[in-house]
Scaffold this motif. Sequence first.
Motif, mmCIF file in Angstrom:
data_model
loop_
_atom_site.group_PDB
_atom_site.id
_atom_site.type_symbol
_atom_site.label_atom_id
_atom_site.label_comp_id
_atom_site.label_asym_id
_atom_site.label_seq_id
_atom_site.Cartn_x
_atom_site.Cartn_y
_atom_site.Cartn_z
ATOM 1 N N GLY A 275 0.996 -1.580 0.725
ATOM 2 C CA GLY A 275 0.073 -0.052 0.016
ATOM 3 C C GLY A 275 0.759 0.903 -0.394
ATOM 4 N N LEU A 276 0.225 2.154 1.014
ATOM 5 C CA LEU A 276 0.723 3.741 0.630
ATOM 6 C C LEU A 276 2.231 3.141 1.594
ATOM 7 N N GLY A 277 1.871 2.324 2.606
ATOM 8 C CA GLY A 277 3.470 2.892 3.339
ATOM 9 C C GLY A 277 3.226 3.999 4.051
ATOM 10 N N VAL A 278 2.153 4.795 4.761
ATOM 11 C CA VAL A 278 2.265 6.071 5.626
ATOM 12 C C VAL A 278 2.818 5.667 6.983
ATOM 13 N N PRO A 279 2.616 4.401 8.411
ATOM 14 C CA PRO A 279 3.322 4.894 8.934
ATOM 15 C C PRO A 279 5.283 4.274 9.078
ATOM 16 N N THR A 280 5.559 4.172 8.271
ATOM 17 C CA THR A 280 7.060 3.316 7.916
ATOM 18 C C THR A 280 7.500 5.011 7.464
ATOM 19 N N LEU A 281 6.655 5.754 6.803
ATOM 20 C CA LEU A 281 7.298 6.817 6.210
ATOM 21 C C LEU A 281 7.421 7.587 6.874
ATOM 22 N N VAL A 282 6.338 7.665 8.258
ATOM 23 C CA VAL A 282 6.298 8.320 9.114
ATOM 24 C C VAL A 282 7.342 8.312 10.264
ATOM 25 N N ARG A 283 7.314 7.113 10.402
ATOM 26 C CA ARG A 283 8.992 6.170 11.211
ATOM 27 C C ARG A 283 10.118 6.355 10.530
ATOM 28 N N ALA A 284 10.250 7.060 9.348
ATOM 29 C CA ALA A 284 11.952 7.520 9.196
ATOM 30 C C ALA A 284 12.353 8.726 9.336
ATOM 31 N N PHE A 285 11.201 9.830 10.255
ATOM 32 C CA PHE A 285 11.603 10.975 10.825
ATOM 33 C C PHE A 285 12.123 10.743 11.822
ATOM 34 N N VAL A 286 11.779 9.494 12.830
ATOM 35 C CA VAL A 286 12.639 9.683 14.075
ATOM 36 C C VAL A 286 13.359 8.475 14.552
ATOM 37 N N ASP A 287 13.354 7.263 13.384
ATOM 38 C CA ASP A 287 13.585 5.995 14.098
ATOM 39 C C ASP A 287 15.267 5.126 13.628
ATOM 40 N N PRO A 288 16.306 5.615 14.333
ATOM 41 C CA PRO A 288 17.287 5.604 13.929
ATOM 42 C C PRO A 288 17.783 3.893 13.637
ATOM 43 N N SER A 289 16.608 3.104 13.998
ATOM 44 C CA SER A 289 17.430 1.737 13.707
ATOM 45 C C SER A 289 16.587 0.901 12.374
ATOM 46 N N LEU A 290 15.693 2.166 11.449
ATOM 47 C CA LEU A 290 15.264 1.683 10.419
ATOM 48 C C LEU A 290 15.403 1.058 9.381
ATOM 49 N N PRO A 291 14.996 -0.176 9.661
ATOM 50 C CA PRO A 291 16.151 -0.892 8.233
ATOM 51 C C PRO A 291 17.064 -0.493 7.249
ATOM 52 N N VAL A 292 17.797 -1.002 6.780
ATOM 53 C CA VAL A 292 18.489 0.174 5.786
ATOM 54 C C VAL A 292 18.505 -0.091 4.271
ATOM 55 N N SER A 293 17.967 -1.061 4.101
ATOM 56 C CA SER A 293 17.376 -1.507 2.923
ATOM 57 C C SER A 293 15.730 -0.903 2.924
ATOM 58 N N ALA A 294 15.656 -0.095 3.852
ATOM 59 C CA ALA A 294 13.744 -0.193 3.408
ATOM 60 C C ALA A 294 13.409 0.142 2.771
ATOM 61 N N PHE A 295 14.353 1.307 1.997
ATOM 62 C CA PHE A 295 13.939 2.011 0.987
ATOM 63 C C PHE A 295 14.256 1.107 -0.798
ATOM 64 N N ALA A 296 14.794 0.468 -0.275
ATOM 65 C CA ALA A 296 15.097 -0.410 -1.746
ATOM 66 C C ALA A 296 14.081 -1.465 -1.847
ATOM 67 N N TRP A 297 13.660 -2.151 -0.777
ATOM 68 C CA TRP A 297 12.354 -3.227 -0.751
ATOM 69 C C TRP A 297 11.107 -2.117 -1.324
ATOM 70 N N LYS A 298 10.844 -1.325 -0.860
ATOM 71 C CA LYS A 298 9.751 0.070 -1.093
ATOM 72 C C LYS A 298 10.182 0.068 -2.776
ATOM 73 N N LEU A 299 10.880 0.124 -3.369
ATOM 74 C CA LEU A 299 11.371 1.096 -4.398
ATOM 75 C C LEU A 299 10.857 -0.247 -5.124
ATOM 76 N N VAL A 300 11.429 -1.451 -5.377
ATOM 77 C CA VAL A 300 11.679 -2.811 -5.510
ATOM 78 C C VAL A 300 9.606 -3.270 -6.060
ATOM 79 N N PHE A 301 8.964 -2.939 -4.399
ATOM 80 C CA PHE A 301 6.946 -3.311 -4.536
ATOM 81 C C PHE A 301 6.674 -2.095 -5.366
ATOM 82 N N THR A 302 7.066 -0.779 -5.566
ATOM 83 C CA THR A 302 6.397 -0.307 -6.584
ATOM 84 C C THR A 302 6.421 -0.413 -7.367
ATOM 85 N N ALA A 303 8.285 -0.653 -8.005
ATOM 86 C CA ALA A 303 8.450 -0.703 -9.874
ATOM 87 C C ALA A 303 7.666 -1.713 -10.057
ATOM 88 N N VAL A 304 7.674 -3.009 -9.672
ATOM 89 C CA VAL A 304 6.185 -4.296 -9.880
ATOM 90 C C VAL A 304 5.338 -4.011 -10.343
#
Length: 428
Positions: A275-304
């Motif tokens: 879906g949109l992934g808004v909760p994780t989007l907001v989390r990126a502003f405050v969470d230093p433990s966000l998975p490093v690969s999160a942006f790559a996963w979302k890119l692949v999901f969206t491209a497909v």
Amino acid sequence: MNPRQSLRALTQWVVLGTLVGAVCGVASALFLFLLEEATAWREHHTWVVYALPGAGLAVGALYARWGASVRGGNNLILDIVHEGDRQVPLRMAPLVLLGTVLTHLFGGSAGREGTAVQMGGSLADAIAHRFRVSPDTRRELLAAGIAGGFGSVFGTPIAGAVFGLEVLVVGRLGYEALLPALVASVVGDLTTRGLGIVHTAYPAPGALPLTGGVLAKWLVFAVAVAAVAVLFVEGTHRLKKALEGRIPALPWRMAAGGLAVVGLWQLAGTDMYLGLGVPTLVRAFVDPSLPVSAFAWKLVFTAVTLGAGFLGGEVTPLFFIGAALGNVLARLLGLPLDLGAAVGMAALFAAAANTPLALTIMAVELVGAGVLPHVAIVATVAYLLTGHRGIYPAQRIARLKYGGPLLIRPTALRELPAPDAPTSRDRP
């Protein structure tokens, strides 16, 4: 133009812009309400994601039967703005609304701006034909429709107005449509909010003084943003072209894409990229433990999802990808986490859509003035580094990004000739 003519023109634009903004605002409010309901239902019934291939088959069959004339999406709107040879079919609005809600209900990774722009464009063109306006006025109303849809769906009226002008021609603003675009975007936003829609609230970064060291970090940041923007644009376009070649029938192509998204969902082991992934989007502003690969996963999901033909847009997924990338880069470069996420969120879409000015303004509307001047620097540099490509191949360009003479004619990005081709006039 005498004062009476000026007053008449002003009155016309206020009236028509208000009408376009009102219908865009109502359409966006309905869309956002349905989208929220669909997302909430999916989050409580995650098994429905397994039905995404079937949903793709059904939506593909719907578009194959009734949507052939509107399958160009945002690019169709842009082509009609420039060519004016046909009307935007009114059926585009309900079809894209239904298709996008179903995409999100079953877990496809897509956004909202494509739907809002297409609804706004089709409704604005219906108004233009109803009032039998001139071709020039019609083009300006179409820009207002884009602005009204964009501004109302994100709650960013000033950015919406600028986006409606900036997205039409790379590197050039059509000021002749400024007033109707501004009126439509402001009225659209007021209408959507008046109907009870509450937009996402993002953390507001604090001010960071711009020093030589900070500037150097932002330049490194911009290079990374540009690289990811190119990866997203090229990956999505090439995947779409490859799938069209291998699976010509849209229903089966969307079914295959849905099956691939289900496989990615199982491989990732989390719902955060659906879906949109808004909760994780907001989390990126405050969470230093966000998975490093999160942006790559979302890119692949969206491209497909988008490459297979599912309905929606690119903005919110690109916001997610940009914020998650900004989170990682901020940690690496020693920048404030919330500022890195905010700058990445806006700059990635600015680079992918060739709209650095609109997204700089949008960042301020979403997170406050603390994002300046950093977002303007990164968005501009990333926009230049992405070259002559973008998520909207129908965007026209009249002068190459790095300067030089005018092209022979405004040319769609998808038709841009090689840099060494004889395409310029003799005048500067």
